[in-house]
Design a protein around this motif. Structure first.
Motif, PDB file in Angstrom:
ATOM      1  N   LEU A  58     -62.832  88.897 -38.238  1.00 22.48           N
ATOM      2  CA  LEU A  58     -63.479  89.369 -36.894  1.00 22.48           C
ATOM      3  C   LEU A  58     -63.150  90.993 -36.223  1.00 22.48           C
ATOM      4  CD1 LEU A  58     -64.541  88.593 -34.218  1.00 22.48           C
ATOM      5  CD2 LEU A  58     -62.658  88.165 -33.081  1.00 22.48           C
ATOM      6  N   ARG A  59     -61.919  91.183 -36.588  1.00 26.13           N
ATOM      7  CA  ARG A  59     -61.546  92.624 -36.430  1.00 26.13           C
ATOM      8  C   ARG A  59     -62.453  93.342 -37.365  1.00 26.13           C
ATOM      9  NH1 ARG A  59     -57.174  95.250 -34.052  1.00 26.13           N
ATOM     10  NH2 ARG A  59     -56.718  93.267 -33.014  1.00 26.13           N
ATOM     11  N   ASP A  60     -62.792  93.393 -38.722  1.00 25.63           N
ATOM     12  CA  ASP A  60     -63.302  94.058 -39.339  1.00 25.63           C
ATOM     13  C   ASP A  60     -64.742  94.132 -38.741  1.00 25.63           C
ATOM     14  OD1 ASP A  60     -60.874  94.703 -40.628  1.00 25.63           O
ATOM     15  OD2 ASP A  60     -61.384  92.924 -42.149  1.00 25.63           O
ATOM     16  N   MET A  61     -65.253  93.002 -38.364  1.00 23.97           N
ATOM     17  CA  MET A  61     -66.681  92.985 -38.188  1.00 23.97           C
ATOM     18  C   MET A  61     -66.941  93.883 -36.804  1.00 23.97           C
ATOM     19  SD  MET A  61     -69.043  90.126 -36.527  1.00 23.97           S
ATOM     20  CE  MET A  61     -68.805  90.352 -34.832  1.00 23.97           C
ATOM     21  N   ILE A  62     -65.889  93.861 -35.930  1.00 28.28           N
ATOM     22  CA  ILE A  62     -66.146  94.607 -34.638  1.00 28.28           C
ATOM     23  C   ILE A  62     -65.924  96.073 -35.012  1.00 28.28           C
ATOM     24  CG2 ILE A  62     -64.741  94.997 -32.304  1.00 28.28           C
ATOM     25  CD1 ILE A  62     -64.115  92.258 -32.302  1.00 28.28           C
ATOM     26  N   ARG A  63     -65.108  96.517 -35.969  1.00 26.17           N
ATOM     27  CA  ARG A  63     -64.680  97.696 -36.410  1.00 26.17           C
ATOM     28  C   ARG A  63     -66.331  98.244 -37.022  1.00 26.17           C
ATOM     29  NH1 ARG A  63     -59.523  97.103 -38.676  1.00 26.17           N
ATOM     30  NH2 ARG A  63     -58.216  97.759 -37.094  1.00 26.17           N
ATOM     31  N   ALA A  64     -66.711  97.410 -37.877  1.00 32.10           N
ATOM     32  CA  ALA A  64     -67.993  98.030 -38.791  1.00 32.10           C
ATOM     33  C   ALA A  64     -69.083  98.266 -37.396  1.00 32.10           C
ATOM     34  CB  ALA A  64     -68.506  96.740 -39.709  1.00 32.10           C
ATOM     35  N   ILE A  65     -68.965  97.430 -36.464  1.00 36.11           N
ATOM     36  CA  ILE A  65     -70.348  97.470 -35.371  1.00 36.11           C
ATOM     37  C   ILE A  65     -70.109  98.677 -34.686  1.00 36.11           C
ATOM     38  CG2 ILE A  65     -71.275  96.441 -33.388  1.00 36.11           C
ATOM     39  CD1 ILE A  65     -70.931  93.816 -34.655  1.00 36.11           C
ATOM     40  N   ARG A 108     -63.349  81.405 -36.841  1.00 36.29           N
ATOM     41  CA  ARG A 108     -63.692  82.656 -36.737  1.00 36.29           C
ATOM     42  C   ARG A 108     -65.096  83.011 -36.757  1.00 36.29           C
ATOM     43  NH1 ARG A 108     -61.545  85.206 -42.030  1.00 36.29           N
ATOM     44  NH2 ARG A 108     -63.558  84.814 -42.802  1.00 36.29           N
ATOM     45  N   ASN A 109     -66.122  82.298 -37.552  1.00 39.05           N
ATOM     46  CA  ASN A 109     -67.456  82.313 -37.069  1.00 39.05           C
ATOM     47  C   ASN A 109     -67.878  82.500 -35.731  1.00 39.05           C
ATOM     48  OD1 ASN A 109     -67.849  82.918 -39.724  1.00 39.05           O
ATOM     49  ND2 ASN A 109     -68.503  80.782 -40.341  1.00 39.05           N
ATOM     50  N   LEU A 110     -67.490  81.377 -35.140  1.00 34.96           N
ATOM     51  CA  LEU A 110     -67.695  81.364 -33.555  1.00 34.96           C
ATOM     52  C   LEU A 110     -67.270  82.533 -32.944  1.00 34.96           C
ATOM     53  CD1 LEU A 110     -67.007  77.558 -32.507  1.00 34.96           C
ATOM     54  CD2 LEU A 110     -68.981  79.016 -32.315  1.00 34.96           C
ATOM     55  N   ALA A 111     -66.174  83.058 -33.162  1.00 32.02           N
ATOM     56  CA  ALA A 111     -65.475  84.296 -32.462  1.00 32.02           C
ATOM     57  C   ALA A 111     -66.547  85.457 -32.669  1.00 32.02           C
ATOM     58  CB  ALA A 111     -64.293  84.427 -33.043  1.00 32.02           C
ATOM     59  N   LYS A 112     -66.861  85.466 -34.121  1.00 31.73           N
ATOM     60  CA  LYS A 112     -67.864  86.360 -34.250  1.00 31.73           C
ATOM     61  C   LYS A 112     -69.365  86.215 -33.602  1.00 31.73           C
ATOM     62  CE  LYS A 112     -66.425  87.427 -39.002  1.00 31.73           C
ATOM     63  NZ  LYS A 112     -67.071  87.296 -40.670  1.00 31.73           N
ATOM     64  N   LEU A 113     -69.860  85.188 -33.459  1.00 37.69           N
ATOM     65  CA  LEU A 113     -70.761  84.668 -32.823  1.00 37.69           C
ATOM     66  C   LEU A 113     -70.980  85.193 -31.421  1.00 37.69           C
ATOM     67  CD1 LEU A 113     -72.410  81.303 -34.017  1.00 37.69           C
ATOM     68  CD2 LEU A 113     -73.502  83.615 -34.271  1.00 37.69           C
ATOM     69  N   LEU A 159     -59.557  95.079 -25.207  1.00 39.55           N
ATOM     70  CA  LEU A 159     -60.532  93.882 -24.626  1.00 39.55           C
ATOM     71  C   LEU A 159     -61.688  93.754 -25.632  1.00 39.55           C
ATOM     72  CD1 LEU A 159     -60.752  94.680 -20.822  1.00 39.55           C
ATOM     73  CD2 LEU A 159     -59.375  93.319 -22.110  1.00 39.55           C
ATOM     74  N   ILE A 160     -61.851  94.782 -26.353  1.00 38.22           N
ATOM     75  CA  ILE A 160     -62.973  95.048 -27.219  1.00 38.22           C
ATOM     76  C   ILE A 160     -62.393  93.737 -28.587  1.00 38.22           C
ATOM     77  CG2 ILE A 160     -64.240  96.072 -29.104  1.00 38.22           C
ATOM     78  CD1 ILE A 160     -64.161  98.582 -27.165  1.00 38.22           C
ATOM     79  N   PHE A 161     -61.409  94.293 -29.091  1.00 37.80           N
ATOM     80  CA  PHE A 161     -60.862  93.489 -30.353  1.00 37.80           C
ATOM     81  C   PHE A 161     -60.446  92.103 -29.802  1.00 37.80           C
ATOM     82  CE2 PHE A 161     -60.846  97.803 -31.970  1.00 37.80           C
ATOM     83  CZ  PHE A 161     -61.738  97.501 -33.193  1.00 37.80           C
ATOM     84  N   ASN A 162     -60.085  91.832 -28.511  1.00 40.70           N
ATOM     85  CA  ASN A 162     -59.450  90.605 -28.309  1.00 40.70           C
ATOM     86  C   ASN A 162     -60.179  89.951 -27.054  1.00 40.70           C
ATOM     87  OD1 ASN A 162     -56.978  90.442 -29.930  1.00 40.70           O
ATOM     88  ND2 ASN A 162     -56.463  92.462 -28.924  1.00 40.70           N
ATOM     89  N   PHE A 163     -61.666  90.119 -27.246  1.00 38.46           N
ATOM     90  CA  PHE A 163     -62.317  89.840 -26.162  1.00 38.46           C
ATOM     91  C   PHE A 163     -62.102  88.421 -25.526  1.00 38.46           C
ATOM     92  CE2 PHE A 163     -64.729  88.801 -29.826  1.00 38.46           C
ATOM     93  CZ  PHE A 163     -65.398  87.891 -29.654  1.00 38.46           C
TER      94      PHE A 163
END
Lengths: 798, 161
Positions: free
Chosen positions: A10-17, A51-56, B103-107
């Motif tokens: 999840l963290r990597d995806m957020i970083r990538a975005i 994890r997929n749900l969190a990403k979604l 809040l972004i990474f731990n939303f």
């Protein structure tokens, strides 16, 4: 291997975005992730579901579609572990809303979780239910929730209480089931349970009068005691905010007391002391204290009358109003609006301060204050208040002027003590913010002016003067031009001078004509204004013989106007001036007094009608010039409503026709007129303002043919005055000739009717420095119905 | 009743949305666009309330984040400011001087905390300590589950070696 650490996390995806520089890059990353998630969903892989749900959810927050993940939420909820359920319920609340069918599938899982042995899982289910339950789910699960109101852990009880709030809102019939369990909640010591229990009680009281009666009898004293305890409680670090113990609890208690005290003198009596204590003892230097005071004031205003408390409350509001904090002033204004119903006199005392707030730099405060001022106006203070508001209009922001103008106009119309004051105020508003004034407002003004016969001279002079100062305000120009057209002679001769009036420097006839000419030539003014100016000129041409020639010139200049409305008027008016001297003075007589009652009645009912007629009138002409609807003007001048009293005399008829009554010729049965007076028709057409015979006639080419013109002599004036005029428009072949007279200013002279094949003079339709467009007309021998038009474009650029 | 909660960054990015009344996906996007336009444009000295479509939006800015809550006409605006502050203080304690990146990474954590404060658009807990305790208890439940899962998978890995 840990299932939480493989693949993109999840963290990597957020970083990538977040690393994406452009929206396109972001879309690409999201698309890739979504594809991976879909694949995982298809494999039905429980390890990655969490994890997929969190990403979604993150993708959903960015605004991308995520509906394909809805079933995953349901699966996650159905799985056994707490982490899966936790993320599943979160996804359920985030990705779905109560209107989705999928939600019904979750009812069973919810039911099981509400009965789970793990209290945190029960908590999750309650939270989800409270946030998104629909009416059906509320019915199905209400018994479970009701049972959980008595759960051993207070944190579940408080969640169940708020869940019940939602259930009652969805299905008010269920309210009675919750009344008894709520009584116990109100006696709790745990603040969370107490707060939610009070909330539930408040909503029950709103939902059912039985509940209200019940709680009033059973719980009022206990609640007053609870409030007293919390007000007097010593320092409690867990609940302390700015030196006050649990302001949230204070506020909810006050709100419930408001429900219980409203409409019941005994109950109100019971809470007087504690309300007085809250109102006097609460510290008002911090927001939390002010929030409590605010709630307390509202409660005092709502419960049954107690003079002393009311004074206390109004004083608090007065203090709020003079506070430097904008938030406090805002809520004070808000509260004063409610206080007006209770004690208008007390609110009036703060009028000066409230007026200051209208001029505040904060839009929210301005808006509130303006609403409040509007409520404060009465017959006694309308003059000073209006004066203040109009003065402020001069300096206010552009975006506020619209609201302010509307309110001033409404106040002036509603409370005006005399006509001269009304006219003065409207003149001020029009000069300051004429562009913001709605059409019906200046229409009403014209009606009032027309009715105030002793003020005609005063008005026309006042508007003349105002126009010198601010010629840019559209509706000011309209009214001024109308007045000058109607009462121009009074302007020049200073007729009906009032003694309050400033002496005006002598206005000559040509000065008056100047003003109208400026209006007609201005580039900033729109078609309606110019059309009105054209009529004013026509009227002046008869009133001011010395300017007659000049006016004719101005009118003639518009014969080539590209705007059809102006061109048509120009040609019509020109022909009146040039050819019909004998009837002109009768034609341009002053408008009959407009009937105020009819106008206000029409104003109330005409809104949709005006819209429909204007949409019908704005049609695209063959030459591509869209003709804006002249409806507002017609509406103003149109007296043809069936109940118009003026319709009795033929002179009245004539004037009505002049003013464009035959906008709807179809409504007059053509058979009623046995021998149509063609000349009359012609004149009617000639004078029809805003009606569109030219556009509505199917045989458009006839406009340009004058073949049958001479058959229709102009009727004599005596005929006109003796015959009741019925506008008849026959569109059968040749009948359209009645229109020809209208165009004889356009075609240089009337050719012989038999001379079908003869060449017509060509017309320069358009000419600029680089292009000339010429139309040549011819008729094929043997088919007089058809006119051939040849357009020649010539490039004039060197 | 609170209709919805929005967290918007100064750049207009959405950091959290919670809807207590039914809004369709389309309406949600529209609401967010409209409100961020109105709120981000307001100066710092103005009042914290905006009237919007018959509702009131109470907002407060903390560093680069705007916390917005939409309430009914007759709700107490000043109290909602306190609720916002209550939430921010709990976030602050949980993350240890919270910032936007937390809040972004731990939303999801921010959502869990909000769910312990509000249900059905009403306040459920006025004690920050209780909220912190409940969140910690649930977090530890998750941790235990994770550890169990990893120890099982370790055991499987060991056994299949």
């Amino acid at each position: 291997m840990n299932p939480f650490s493989s693949g993109t996390r999840l963290r990597d995806m957020i970083r990538a975005i977040r690393a994406c520089k452009t929206a396109a890059e972001e879309r690409a990353v999201v698309r890739k992730e979504c594809a991976a998630i879909r694949a995982a969903i298809n494999e039905n892989d429980p390890d990655y579901r969490h994890r997929n749900l969190a990403k979604l959810m993150f993708i959903h927050m960015l605004g991308y579609p995520t509906h394909f993940g809805q079933m995953e939420c349901l699966k996650s909820i159905a799985s056994a572990g707490f982490p899966e359920k936790r993320i599943g319920y979160l996804g359920l609340m985030l990705l779905l809303d109560e209107r989705q069918e999928v939600l019904m599938l979750v009812t069973n899982s919810l039911k099981q979780d509400l009965n789970h042995t793990n209290q945190y899982i029960v908590g999750l289910a309650l939270c989800a239910l409270g946030n998104i339950c629909s009416a059906e789910m509320a019915r199905d699960l209400a018994p479970e929730v009701e049972r959980l109101l008595q759960f051993r852990d207070p944190n579940i009880r408080k969640k169940a209480a708020l869940c019940s709030v939602r259930i009652i809102k969805k299905v008010p019939d269920l309210a009675e089931n919750f009344i008894n369990p709520t009584v116990a909640l109100l006696k709790e010591k745990h603040h969370g349970v107490l707060i939610t229990g009070i909330q539930l009680c408040t909503d029950l009281c709103k939902a059912s009068t039985e509940a209200l009666e019940f709680f009033r009898k059973r719980c009022l004293e206990g609640l007053v005691k609870t409030l007293r305890d919390v007000v007097n409680s010593p320092y409690a670090p867990e609940y302390d905010i700015a030196g006050i113990t649990d302001p949230f609890l204070h506020i909810r208690l006050l709100r419930l007391l408001r429900e219980l005290g409203h409409g019941d003198a005994d109950a109100s009596d019971c809470m007087n002391d504690i309300l007085a204590q809250v109102a006097t003892k609460t510290e008002s230097n911090k927001n939390a204290g002010n929030a409590i005071l605010y709630e307390c004031v509202e409660t005092i205003m709502s419960i049954e009358d107690n003079g002393g408390l009311r004074v206390l409350a109004i004083n608090i509001l007065g203090r709020f109003l003079s506070n430097r904090d904008n938030n406090i002033r805002y809520v004070a204004l808000n509260m004063l609006m409610k206080a007006i119903a209770v004690d208008a006199q007390a609110v009036q005392r703060h009028r000066a301060t409230i007026l200051e707030c209208v001029k505040d730099s904060d839009a929210s405060i301005r808006k509130r204050a303006l609403e409040l001022v509007y409520l404060l106006v009465n017959e006694n203070n309308v003059k000073p208040l209006t004066k203040e508001l109009t003065e402020y209009l001069e300096v206010s922001d552009q975006e506020f002027k619209g609201d302010l103008t509307a309110k001033i106009c409404s106040i002036v119309e509603k409370f005006s003590p005399e006509k001269i004051w009304y006219i003065d105020q409207m003149l001020k508003v029009l000069s300051e913010a004429g562009n913001f004034v709605k059409d019906e407002v200046w229409h009403a003004l014209v009606v009032v002016i027309s009715n105030a016969s002793d003020l005609h001279g005063y008005t026309v002079r006042a508007f003349y003067r105002a126009l010198q100062a601010s010629a840019e305000q559209e509706s000011l120009v309209r009214v001024a031009v109308w007045c000058i057209g109607e009462y121009g002679d009074m302007l020049v001769n200073n007729v009906g001078m009032l003694n309050i009036e400033d002496p005006i420097t002598q206005v000559t006839e040509s000065d008056a004509a100047d003003v109208v000419e400026v209006a007609i030539k201005s580039h900033n003014l729109d078609l309606t204004t110019k059309a009105m100016a054209m009529i004013a000129l026509l009227k002046l041409s008869s009133r001011f013989p010395s300017c007659s020639e000049r006016i004719k010139d101005i009118i003639v200049q518009h014969k080539g106007s590209l705007v059809l409305e102006l061109q048509q008027r120009s040609i019509e008016f020109n022909s009146i001036i040039a050819k019909h001297q004998n009837i002109r003075s009768a034609l341009v007589e002053r408008m009959p007094v407009l009937d105020e009652a009819t106008f206000s009645g029409r104003r109330a009912s005409s809104l949709p009608a005006t819209v429909s007629s204007s949409s019908g009138a704005s049609l695209n002409l063959p030459n591509g010039v869209a003709k804006p609807a002249a409806a507002p003007l017609v509406d103003l001048l149109d007296l043809s409503s069936d109940d118009a009293p003026a319709a009795s005399s033929s002179g009245g008829d004539f004037l009505q026709d002049l003013l464009g009554v035959d906008l709807s010729p179809a409504s007059v049965p053509s058979g009623t007129n046995q021998a149509p007076k063609a000349g009359t028709d012609a004149l009617l057409d000639l004078l029809s303002i805003g009606s569109s015979p030219v556009q509505s006639n199917p045989s458009t080419p006839d406009i340009l043919s004058s073949s049958q013109d001479n058959k229709m002599p102009i009727a004599k004036l005596d005929e006109l005055s003796s015959t009741p005029l019925v506008p008849v428009r026959s569109t059968s072949a040749g009948g359209a000739a009645s229109m020809m007279d209208l165009l004889d200013g356009f075609v240089s002279n009337s050719p012989k009717p038999e001379d079908n094949g003869s060449p017509y003079p060509s017309v320069v339709a358009f000419e600029s420095s680089s292009l000339r467009l010429t139309f040549n007309f011819s008729k094929a021998p043997g088919s007089p119905q058809t006119t051939l038009i040849e357009a020649t474009f010539t490039n004039l650029s060197p | 009743m609170i209709q919805f909660v929005l967290l918007i960054s100064r750049q207009g990015k959405v950091r959290l949305t919670k809807w207590y009344s039914p809004y369709s996906q389309k309406e949600r996007t529209k609401v967010i666009r409209e409100l961020s336009g109105v709120i981000l444009a307001r100066g710092p000295k103005l009042c914290n309330f905006v009237e919007w479509r018959g509702h009131k939006v109470v907002y407060k800015r903390y560093a680069s984040l705007y916390f917005c809550m939409c309430i009914d006409q007759d709700d107490n605006e000043l109290e909602v400011l306190e609720i916002i502050h209550h939430y921010v203080e709990i976030l602050d304690r949980y993350f240890g001087s919270v910032c936007e990146l937390d809040l972004i990474f731990n939303f999801h954590k921010a959502y869990y905390i909000l769910d312990e404060i509000l249900i059905a658009g009403e306040l459920q807990e006025s004690s920050k300590k209780t909220v912190a305790r409940l969140i910690a208890a649930q977090d530890s439940l998750v941790e235990t589950a994770k550890e169990q899962a990893s120890s099982i998978s370790n055991m499987i890995a060991q056994a299949t070696k």
